[in-house]
Each structure stands twice: as C-alpha cells, then as structure tokens.
Design a protein around this motif. Structure first.
Motif, PDB file in Angstrom:
ATOM      1  N   ALA A 191       0.858  -1.490  -0.289  1.00  0.00           N
ATOM      2  CA  ALA A 191      -0.092  -0.138   0.185  1.00  0.00           C
ATOM      3  C   ALA A 191       0.656   1.394  -0.049  1.00  0.00           C
ATOM      4  O   ALA A 191       1.847   1.352   0.730  1.00  0.00           O
ATOM      5  N   VAL A 192       0.666   2.380  -0.939  1.00  0.00           N
ATOM      6  CA  VAL A 192       1.626   3.556  -0.885  1.00  0.00           C
ATOM      7  C   VAL A 192       0.768   4.098   0.445  1.00  0.00           C
ATOM      8  O   VAL A 192      -0.386   4.565   0.674  1.00  0.00           O
ATOM      9  N   VAL A 193       2.255   4.503   0.943  1.00  0.00           N
ATOM     10  CA  VAL A 193       1.669   5.242   2.347  1.00  0.00           C
ATOM     11  C   VAL A 193       2.136   6.448   2.442  1.00  0.00           C
ATOM     12  O   VAL A 193       2.356   7.579   2.997  1.00  0.00           O
ATOM     13  N   GLY A 194       3.134   7.216   1.268  1.00  0.00           N
ATOM     14  CA  GLY A 194       3.685   8.363   0.914  1.00  0.00           C
ATOM     15  C   GLY A 194       4.188   8.322  -0.222  1.00  0.00           C
ATOM     16  O   GLY A 194       4.590   7.905  -0.563  1.00  0.00           O
ATOM     17  N   ILE A 195       3.734  10.196  -0.640  1.00  0.00           N
ATOM     18  CA  ILE A 195       4.215  10.515  -1.786  1.00  0.00           C
ATOM     19  C   ILE A 195       4.741  11.983  -1.882  1.00  0.00           C
ATOM     20  O   ILE A 195       4.433  12.778  -1.059  1.00  0.00           O
ATOM     21  N   GLN A 196       6.100  12.117  -2.391  1.00  0.00           N
ATOM     22  CA  GLN A 196       7.111  12.884  -2.568  1.00  0.00           C
ATOM     23  C   GLN A 196       7.051  13.484  -4.070  1.00  0.00           C
ATOM     24  O   GLN A 196       7.189  12.702  -4.928  1.00  0.00           O
ATOM     25  N   ASP A 197       5.938  14.191  -5.343  1.00  0.00           N
ATOM     26  CA  ASP A 197       6.085  15.096  -6.244  1.00  0.00           C
ATOM     27  C   ASP A 197       6.861  16.019  -6.607  1.00  0.00           C
ATOM     28  O   ASP A 197       5.579  17.376  -5.967  1.00  0.00           O
ATOM     29  N   TYR A 198       7.373  16.295  -7.329  1.00  0.00           N
ATOM     30  CA  TYR A 198       8.112  17.677  -7.795  1.00  0.00           C
ATOM     31  C   TYR A 198       8.260  17.590  -8.945  1.00  0.00           C
ATOM     32  O   TYR A 198       7.533  16.967  -9.558  1.00  0.00           O
ATOM     33  N   ARG A 199       8.552  19.185  -9.207  1.00  0.00           N
ATOM     34  CA  ARG A 199       7.880  19.856 -10.574  1.00  0.00           C
ATOM     35  C   ARG A 199       9.666  19.177 -11.815  1.00  0.00           C
ATOM     36  O   ARG A 199       9.747  18.603 -12.816  1.00  0.00           O
ATOM     37  N   ASP A 200      10.625  18.317 -10.223  1.00  0.00           N
ATOM     38  CA  ASP A 200      11.811  17.905 -11.297  1.00  0.00           C
ATOM     39  C   ASP A 200      11.614  16.523 -10.876  1.00  0.00           C
ATOM     40  O   ASP A 200      11.594  15.545  -9.601  1.00  0.00           O
ATOM     41  N   ASP A 201      11.248  15.932 -12.132  1.00  0.00           N
ATOM     42  CA  ASP A 201      10.550  14.370 -11.545  1.00  0.00           C
ATOM     43  C   ASP A 201      11.518  13.886 -11.455  1.00  0.00           C
ATOM     44  O   ASP A 201      11.611  12.548 -10.608  1.00  0.00           O
ATOM     45  N   SER A 202      12.938  13.727 -11.231  1.00  0.00           N
ATOM     46  CA  SER A 202      14.043  13.177 -11.135  1.00  0.00           C
ATOM     47  C   SER A 202      14.344  12.667  -9.301  1.00  0.00           C
ATOM     48  O   SER A 202      14.805  12.088  -8.986  1.00  0.00           O
ATOM     49  N   GLN A 203      12.905  13.710  -8.953  1.00  0.00           N
ATOM     50  CA  GLN A 203      13.150  13.509  -7.430  1.00  0.00           C
ATOM     51  C   GLN A 203      11.746  13.052  -6.300  1.00  0.00           C
ATOM     52  O   GLN A 203      11.689  12.842  -5.526  1.00  0.00           O
ATOM     53  N   ASP A 204      10.886  13.086  -7.560  1.00  0.00           N
ATOM     54  CA  ASP A 204       9.991  12.257  -6.906  1.00  0.00           C
ATOM     55  C   ASP A 204      10.169  10.294  -6.770  1.00  0.00           C
ATOM     56  O   ASP A 204      10.855   9.978  -6.888  1.00  0.00           O
ATOM     57  N   SER A 205       9.221  10.331  -5.392  1.00  0.00           N
ATOM     58  CA  SER A 205       9.706   9.015  -4.719  1.00  0.00           C
ATOM     59  C   SER A 205       8.238   8.232  -3.824  1.00  0.00           C
ATOM     60  O   SER A 205       7.189   9.925  -3.444  1.00  0.00           O
ATOM     61  N   CYS A 206       7.848   8.077  -3.168  1.00  0.00           N
ATOM     62  CA  CYS A 206       6.998   7.171  -2.545  1.00  0.00           C
ATOM     63  C   CYS A 206       7.617   6.009  -1.866  1.00  0.00           C
ATOM     64  O   CYS A 206       8.113   5.403  -1.961  1.00  0.00           O
ATOM     65  N   TRP A 207       7.015   6.084  -1.000  1.00  0.00           N
ATOM     66  CA  TRP A 207       7.183   5.032   0.319  1.00  0.00           C
ATOM     67  C   TRP A 207       5.476   3.801   0.026  1.00  0.00           C
ATOM     68  O   TRP A 207       4.449   4.285   0.488  1.00  0.00           O
ATOM     69  N   LEU A 208       6.334   2.746   0.872  1.00  0.00           N
ATOM     70  CA  LEU A 208       5.315   1.884   0.283  1.00  0.00           C
ATOM     71  C   LEU A 208       5.152   1.325   1.624  1.00  0.00           C
ATOM     72  O   LEU A 208       6.106   0.317   1.949  1.00  0.00           O
ATOM     73  N   TYR A 209       3.798   0.703   1.961  1.00  0.00           N
ATOM     74  CA  TYR A 209       3.969   0.127   3.183  1.00  0.00           C
ATOM     75  C   TYR A 209       3.779  -1.664   2.543  1.00  0.00           C
ATOM     76  O   TYR A 209       2.990  -2.014   1.445  1.00  0.00           O
ATOM     77  N   ILE A 210       4.732  -2.254   2.924  1.00  0.00           N
ATOM     78  CA  ILE A 210       4.871  -4.046   2.279  1.00  0.00           C
ATOM     79  C   ILE A 210       4.765  -5.292   4.063  1.00  0.00           C
ATOM     80  O   ILE A 210       4.857  -4.883   4.785  1.00  0.00           O
ATOM     81  N   TYR A 239       8.945  -1.330   5.207  1.00  0.00           N
ATOM     82  CA  TYR A 239       8.804   0.241   4.176  1.00  0.00           C
ATOM     83  C   TYR A 239       9.846   0.248   3.160  1.00  0.00           C
ATOM     84  O   TYR A 239      10.468  -0.065   3.808  1.00  0.00           O
ATOM     85  N   TRP A 240       9.060   0.284   2.167  1.00  0.00           N
ATOM     86  CA  TRP A 240      10.021   0.552   0.666  1.00  0.00           C
ATOM     87  C   TRP A 240       9.127   2.047   0.002  1.00  0.00           C
ATOM     88  O   TRP A 240       9.029   2.463   0.068  1.00  0.00           O
ATOM     89  N   LYS A 241      10.929   2.370   0.207  1.00  0.00           N
ATOM     90  CA  LYS A 241      11.377   3.579  -0.678  1.00  0.00           C
ATOM     91  C   LYS A 241      11.487   3.217  -2.100  1.00  0.00           C
ATOM     92  O   LYS A 241      12.104   2.662  -2.593  1.00  0.00           O
ATOM     93  N   LEU A 242      10.618   3.747  -3.257  1.00  0.00           N
ATOM     94  CA  LEU A 242      10.632   3.794  -4.361  1.00  0.00           C
ATOM     95  C   LEU A 242      11.181   5.320  -4.501  1.00  0.00           C
ATOM     96  O   LEU A 242      10.257   6.177  -4.673  1.00  0.00           O
ATOM     97  N   GLN A 243      12.095   5.173  -5.223  1.00  0.00           N
ATOM     98  CA  GLN A 243      12.768   6.430  -6.093  1.00  0.00           C
ATOM     99  C   GLN A 243      12.401   6.668  -7.900  1.00  0.00           C
ATOM    100  O   GLN A 243      12.808   5.465  -8.759  1.00  0.00           O
ATOM    101  N   ARG A 244      12.242   7.231  -8.541  1.00  0.00           N
ATOM    102  CA  ARG A 244      11.470   7.940  -9.544  1.00  0.00           C
ATOM    103  C   ARG A 244      13.514   7.542 -10.851  1.00  0.00           C
ATOM    104  O   ARG A 244      13.948   8.550 -10.555  1.00  0.00           O
ATOM    105  N   ILE A 245      13.343   7.354 -11.772  1.00  0.00           N
ATOM    106  CA  ILE A 245      14.153   7.350 -12.714  1.00  0.00           C
ATOM    107  C   ILE A 245      14.276   7.178 -13.767  1.00  0.00           C
ATOM    108  O   ILE A 245      13.822   6.242 -14.049  1.00  0.00           O
ATOM    109  N   GLY A 246      14.162   8.963 -14.588  1.00  0.00           N
ATOM    110  CA  GLY A 246      12.969   8.119 -15.584  1.00  0.00           C
ATOM    111  C   GLY A 246      11.861   8.413 -15.379  1.00  0.00           C
ATOM    112  O   GLY A 246      10.681   8.956 -14.468  1.00  0.00           O
TER     113      GLY A 246
END
Length: 270
Positions: A191-210, A239-246
């Motif tokens: 389940a997604v439990v945290g979102i960080q969305d930036y204008r610079d997409d390379s900084q985007d990330s989210c946290w998931l409950y596993i 808890y997993w952090k996913l980092q956006r790359i592309g």
C-alpha cells in the motif's frame, strides 16, 4: 486482568448458550489477528520478534485454563468451550496492538490513494495499480537474486547507491561462508503510504507498506548447516522507498516496522 477475564467467561458460560457462540467467534477471528515477525531477507532485514510472544501467550493460556477448570466441573463440553475462549483471549489481547497498527496503515494508505488519483491525470507514473505491479516485480526478483547471490540481477530493480550497499553485504557474507536462504516467498500486501512529487521528476519518490512471508534462514555455505533462523515460514512488515528514475521506479531504501510509524510518511506535491 487475566483472572478477571477467566471469572467473567465462567459466569457467562453458566448463563447459557450465548457464551458458546462468543467462543466460536473468538476461535474464528484469532488467526487473522496474530502479530507479524521477521528475520533477514534481501538487504538484511530485522531479526525476529513478534511471533515468539504470540506463541508464548497461547501456551500460557493453555496452562492457566487447565488449572482453573480441572476442579471437578461436571460439564465437559461447556468446560471445553470456556477453555478455548480463555486461551483465545490470551492470544487476542497481545495481538490487539497489531490490529490497531493495521488500521493506522489503512487510514494513511487511503489518504495517499486519494492524492494519487488526482496526480495520475497529469503524470501517468502515479497510477496506483502500476506502482503496486512494479513493487511486486521488484519484491520477487530481489529476493531471488539475494538468496542466489546473483548481484548483477539486482541492477534492474535498485538505485545505484542501494545496489552498492547490497553488493557489499553479499560480498561480506560470501567471505564469511554465509548464504541467506529464502523460500516460499509471498507478497501478501502492499500500500502506498507516502508521496513526494516535485516539478523535477528525478526527485519524485514514494513509500510503500509491505507485508510479506517467506522461509528465511542462513546457512554455512561449506557445511550447509543452519547458523541462524529456521526452515519455517514467517511473516513480516517493511517499508520500501521507491525512487523515480526516468519513467520507472527503483527500490531506494528499506526500513523495518519498528523503525518508523505510518504517520511518519507525508503526501506532498510541489
């Protein structure tokens, strides 16, 4: 507290059939409320905990109930139901914190899902279903690569810095003639439990409950003897952090349940 519960259940049983129905309800819901435990896993997850306490509670419940009802009570069927109820409550009481914890996670996930729904219209990467599919793909591949010590197989799923950390850990285990064996691997819930969305997409990330389960133990790779853990399936929370790359998410961090709270993760959009 326990004595009070025993006395209460005894009186309720004497009153009639209603007690037996309560006993059956407790017996049915108990498996759903057992606390979770963990051992090692990919990246070196936390060592076990919760499962042992619940087992001890059940054993204690059996001892107490036999002692209390072994005094010549002349209704064996009623006594059996009462002993089941008492033993069940002794397991249920320590399981209550985990039940409350899951409610907190569900509340946080609901908040994140609402934001994801709005964000998806402008950026397709924030599709909740696709994120969970990516998590499932990462989960099974990294566990398989970890237990088979296939370092290169981790690259498509980890950020560079996490890849280097895990590569170092696997190298260290190899020098110590250790191998972490993982089997019967299952992803029970995400389940997604945290979102960080930036204008610079390379900084985007989210946290998931596993929530997952697996057989997890470590062996000496030369003697094949177990040096830690057991050949027994255990469940765990991470808890997993996913980092956006592309246009793809990669696993960037893993934290254990005892290290964070669901409320620690925030939903934010720049």
């Amino acid at each position: 507290m326990i004595c009070y519960l025993m006395f209460f259940l005894y009186n309720e049983h004497v009153k009639g059939v209603a007690m037996k129905k309560k006993c059956l309800v407790y017996l049915i819901i108990l498996p759903l409320l057992l606390p979770l435990s963990a051992h090692a896993r990919a990246g070196g997850g936390g060592s076990g905990g919760g499962g042992g306490s619940s087992s001890g509670g059940s054993s204690s419940g059996s001892t107490n109930s036999n002692h209390y009802y072994g005094r010549g009570y002349n209704d064996p069927i009623g006594s059996m139901f009462s002993m089941i109820a008492i033993g069940g409550l002794l397991v249920l009481i320590p399981a209550m914190p985990m039940l409350a914890y899951r409610r907190r996670v569900k509340k946080k996930a609901k908040q994140s899902a609402a934001l994801l729904h709005r964000m998806e219209d402008t950026d397709g990467i924030w599709n909740e279903k696709l994120i969970k599919q990516r998590v499932e793909d990462i989960y099974y591949h990294v566990q398989d690569a970890w237990t088979n010590t296939n370092v290169e197989d981790l690259k498509p799923y980890l950020t560079e810095h996490l890849y280097e950390q895990w590569k170092m850990r696997l190298t260290w285990m190899e020098l110590r003639n250790e191998r972490n064996v993982l089997d019967n691997i299952k992803l029970l819930k995400s389940a997604v439990v945290g979102i960080q969305d930036y204008r610079d997409d390379s900084q985007d990330s989210c946290w998931l409950y596993i929530e997952g389960s697996m057989i997890d133990y470590t062996i000496n790779s030369q003697t094949q003897t177990i040096i830690e853990g057991k050949r027994k399936t255990s469940t765990f929370v991470e808890y997993w952090k996913l980092q956006r790359i592309g246009d793809t998410f990669y696993l960037d961090d893993v934290r254990q349940k005892e290290d964070v709270n669901p409320e620690d993760f925030t939903d934010w959009r720049e």
